[in-house]
Motif scaffolding. Structure first.
Motif, short mmCIF file in Angstrom:
data_model
loop_
_atom_site.label_atom_id
_atom_site.label_comp_id
_atom_site.label_asym_id
_atom_site.label_seq_id
_atom_site.Cartn_x
_atom_site.Cartn_y
_atom_site.Cartn_z
N CYS A 279 110.30 -32.63 65.38
CA CYS A 279 109.85 -31.37 65.95
C CYS A 279 109.99 -30.30 64.88
N ALA A 280 108.86 -29.81 64.40
CA ALA A 280 108.86 -28.72 63.42
C ALA A 280 109.01 -27.41 64.17
N ALA A 281 110.05 -26.65 63.84
CA ALA A 281 110.42 -25.46 64.61
C ALA A 281 110.40 -24.23 63.72
N SER A 282 109.47 -23.32 63.98
CA SER A 282 109.44 -22.06 63.25
C SER A 282 110.11 -20.98 64.09
N GLY A 283 110.41 -19.84 63.47
CA GLY A 283 110.99 -18.74 64.22
C GLY A 283 112.45 -18.49 63.88
N HIS A 284 112.96 -17.37 64.38
CA HIS A 284 114.32 -16.95 64.05
C HIS A 284 115.34 -17.90 64.66
N SER A 285 116.41 -18.11 63.94
CA SER A 285 117.44 -19.05 64.38
C SER A 285 118.10 -18.61 65.69
N TYR A 286 118.11 -17.32 65.97
CA TYR A 286 118.71 -16.84 67.23
C TYR A 286 118.07 -17.51 68.43
N PHE A 287 116.76 -17.69 68.35
CA PHE A 287 116.03 -18.28 69.48
C PHE A 287 116.13 -19.80 69.50
N LYS A 288 116.80 -20.37 68.50
CA LYS A 288 116.94 -21.81 68.41
C LYS A 288 118.40 -22.22 68.43
N HIS A 289 119.23 -21.39 69.10
CA HIS A 289 120.66 -21.71 69.16
C HIS A 289 120.87 -23.08 69.80
N TYR A 290 120.11 -23.34 70.83
CA TYR A 290 120.08 -24.67 71.43
C TYR A 290 118.72 -25.30 71.14
N MET A 291 118.74 -26.55 70.79
CA MET A 291 117.51 -27.33 70.64
C MET A 291 117.68 -28.60 71.48
N GLY A 292 116.59 -29.00 72.11
CA GLY A 292 116.71 -30.16 72.97
C GLY A 292 115.45 -30.99 73.03
N TRP A 293 115.62 -32.22 73.45
CA TRP A 293 114.51 -33.12 73.76
C TRP A 293 114.54 -33.38 75.26
N PHE A 294 113.37 -33.26 75.85
CA PHE A 294 113.19 -33.53 77.27
C PHE A 294 112.08 -34.55 77.41
N ARG A 295 111.99 -35.18 78.58
CA ARG A 295 110.89 -36.10 78.82
C ARG A 295 110.45 -36.02 80.27
N LYS B 200 114.92 -27.69 56.67
CA LYS B 200 113.50 -27.95 56.90
C LYS B 200 113.06 -27.51 58.28
N ASN B 201 113.99 -26.88 59.03
CA ASN B 201 113.65 -26.41 60.38
C ASN B 201 113.03 -27.53 61.22
N THR B 202 113.65 -28.67 61.19
CA THR B 202 113.11 -29.82 61.90
C THR B 202 114.18 -30.46 62.78
N LEU B 203 113.80 -30.78 63.99
CA LEU B 203 114.65 -31.49 64.94
C LEU B 203 114.15 -32.92 65.03
N PHE B 204 115.09 -33.86 65.15
CA PHE B 204 114.73 -35.27 65.23
C PHE B 204 115.33 -35.91 66.49
N LEU B 205 114.69 -36.97 66.91
CA LEU B 205 115.25 -37.83 67.94
C LEU B 205 115.00 -39.27 67.51
N GLN B 206 116.06 -39.94 67.08
CA GLN B 206 115.96 -41.35 66.73
C GLN B 206 116.17 -42.16 68.00
N MET B 207 115.19 -42.97 68.33
CA MET B 207 115.25 -43.75 69.56
C MET B 207 115.25 -45.23 69.22
N ASN B 208 116.34 -45.90 69.53
CA ASN B 208 116.47 -47.33 69.28
C ASN B 208 116.58 -48.09 70.59
N SER B 209 116.39 -49.38 70.52
CA SER B 209 116.50 -50.25 71.70
C SER B 209 115.70 -49.68 72.86
N LEU B 210 114.48 -49.32 72.60
CA LEU B 210 113.65 -48.68 73.62
C LEU B 210 113.36 -49.63 74.77
#
Length: 122
Positions: free
Chosen positions: A22-38, A75-85
């Motif tokens: 997830c490439a995330a632009s913008g000020h870090s204040y607005f990205k204090h929490y980052m999450g993955w949802f489905r 790099k302002n990037t969030l990752f989600l490594q998913m194993n054993s799907l």
């Protein structure tokens, strides 16, 4: 103020792995929490994993031990490594960014990406 663009979804067989970004632009204040949802068809959106500035992470019980959330602040990037799907992991996956609520400090997610589809076949 924040733009989020997910990538990395696809189709895999049960037991396989995928890495979402997830490439995330913008000020870090607005990205204090980052999450993955489905969200799977016919089901409500659910949290998968969250990360707070400074590193604390949390996971849904269904993915603990299989998924790992991480971020590259340079790099302002969030990752989600998913194993054993598993087939039950099939869903649209969304990246989100948010700030802490004043009273509780709990995350309030104000910014969302468009989503990336993950399909796991048996």
């Amino acid at each position: 103020q924040v733009q989020l663009v997910e990538s990395g979804g696809g189709s895999v067989k049960s037991g396989g792995s995928l890495r979402l970004s997830c490439a995330a632009s913008g000020h870090s204040y607005f990205k204090h929490y980052m999450g993955w949802f489905r969200q799977a068809p016919g089901k409500e959106r659910e949290v998968v994993a969250e990360i707070e500035a400074g590193g604390p992470t949390s996971y849904a019980d269904a993915v603990k031990g299989r998924f790992t959330i991480s971020q590259d602040n340079a790099k302002n990037t969030l990752f989600l490594q998913m194993n054993s799907l598993k087939p039950e992991d099939t869903a649209m996956y969304y990246c989100a960014a948010g700030t802490p609520l004043r009273k509780s400090g709990a995350p309030s997610y104000d910014y969302w990406g468009q989503g990336t589809q993950v399909t796991v076949s048996s």
